[in-house]
Write a protein that holds these residues in place. Structure first.
Motif, short mmCIF file in Angstrom:
data_model
loop_
_atom_site.label_atom_id
_atom_site.label_comp_id
_atom_site.label_asym_id
_atom_site.label_seq_id
_atom_site.Cartn_x
_atom_site.Cartn_y
_atom_site.Cartn_z
N ALA A 36 -0.83 14.64 -20.07
CA ALA A 36 0.43 13.95 -20.37
C ALA A 36 1.33 13.93 -19.14
N PHE A 37 1.40 15.06 -18.45
CA PHE A 37 2.26 15.13 -17.27
C PHE A 37 1.68 14.37 -16.09
N ARG A 38 0.36 14.37 -15.97
CA ARG A 38 -0.25 13.56 -14.91
C ARG A 38 0.06 12.09 -15.14
N GLN A 39 -0.02 11.64 -16.38
CA GLN A 39 0.23 10.23 -16.67
C GLN A 39 1.71 9.88 -16.51
N LEU A 40 2.59 10.77 -16.93
CA LEU A 40 4.02 10.52 -16.71
C LEU A 40 4.33 10.48 -15.22
N GLY A 41 3.72 11.39 -14.46
CA GLY A 41 3.92 11.41 -13.01
C GLY A 41 3.44 10.12 -12.37
N ALA A 42 2.29 9.62 -12.82
CA ALA A 42 1.77 8.36 -12.27
C ALA A 42 2.70 7.20 -12.62
N LEU A 43 3.27 7.24 -13.80
CA LEU A 43 4.19 6.19 -14.22
C LEU A 43 5.44 6.17 -13.33
N LEU A 44 5.87 7.35 -12.89
CA LEU A 44 7.08 7.48 -12.07
C LEU A 44 6.81 7.41 -10.57
N CYS A 53 0.08 1.75 -18.36
CA CYS A 53 1.19 1.13 -17.64
C CYS A 53 1.11 1.39 -16.14
N ALA A 54 1.38 0.35 -15.37
CA ALA A 54 1.48 0.51 -13.93
C ALA A 54 2.75 1.29 -13.62
N PRO A 55 2.80 1.94 -12.45
CA PRO A 55 4.05 2.63 -12.09
C PRO A 55 5.26 1.70 -12.22
N LEU A 56 6.35 2.28 -12.63
CA LEU A 56 7.57 1.48 -12.86
C LEU A 56 7.99 0.69 -11.62
N ALA A 57 7.73 1.23 -10.44
CA ALA A 57 8.13 0.55 -9.21
C ALA A 57 7.19 -0.59 -8.84
N LEU A 104 6.39 6.32 -6.92
CA LEU A 104 6.99 5.28 -6.07
C LEU A 104 6.04 5.05 -4.90
N PRO A 105 5.29 3.96 -4.93
CA PRO A 105 4.34 3.69 -3.84
C PRO A 105 5.06 3.63 -2.50
N GLY A 106 4.39 4.16 -1.48
CA GLY A 106 4.96 4.10 -0.14
C GLY A 106 5.91 5.23 0.19
N THR A 107 6.11 6.15 -0.76
CA THR A 107 6.97 7.29 -0.46
C THR A 107 6.11 8.53 -0.32
N ALA A 108 6.48 9.36 0.57
CA ALA A 108 5.74 10.61 0.78
C ALA A 108 6.66 11.77 0.45
#
Length: 123
Positions: free
Chosen positions: A104-112, A17-21, A114-118
């Motif tokens: 699992a946590f790396r993938q959940l983190g990638a899912l969450l 899945c691509a990030p939710l955003a 938010l592109p463009g945020t630092a």
């Protein structure tokens, strides 16, 4: 040493899945990922997860005394975390040892993500 084998969430499903955003999930993708979030949505399981994640591995004998719950209840919560694909377990003699599944946590983190945020410095 034998490992307990339980059905777990397929981590490739999360990676699909691509990030939710970026793009909304379809119903099948959401159904595959939801058990991981559901497992973390319980306060006891979230505490267990934080205890396990804070060390390389942890024995159930060290987890149980930290809660005002029966051993079988703690075992149930740990089973939910295993089935959700968040932890691995290994029986050593009479005790079971738990460790985080970092992928699992790396993938959940990638899912969450938010592109463009630092992340602010120091956070």
């Amino acid at each position: 040493m034998s490992k307990q084998t339980l059905p777990v969430v397929d981590l490739r499903a999360v990676g699909c899945c691509a990030p939710l955003a970026v793009r909304p999930m379809d119903a099948d993708q959401a159904a595959m990922v939801a058990p991981m979030f559901k497992a973390l949505g319980d306060p006891v399981r979230l505490r267990l997860m934080s205890m396990i994640a804070s060390v390389p591995e942890m024995c159930v004998c060290d987890l149980t005394p930290a809660f005002d719950l029966s051993g079988p209840t703690i075992s149930h919560h740990l089973k939910v975390l295993r089935e959700a694909g968040l932890v691995d377990s290994e029986r050593r003699g009479t005790w079971v040892w738990y460790r985080v599944r970092p992928e699992a946590f790396r993938q959940l983190g990638a899912l969450l993500d938010l592109p463009g945020t630092a992340t602010p410095a120091g956070a």
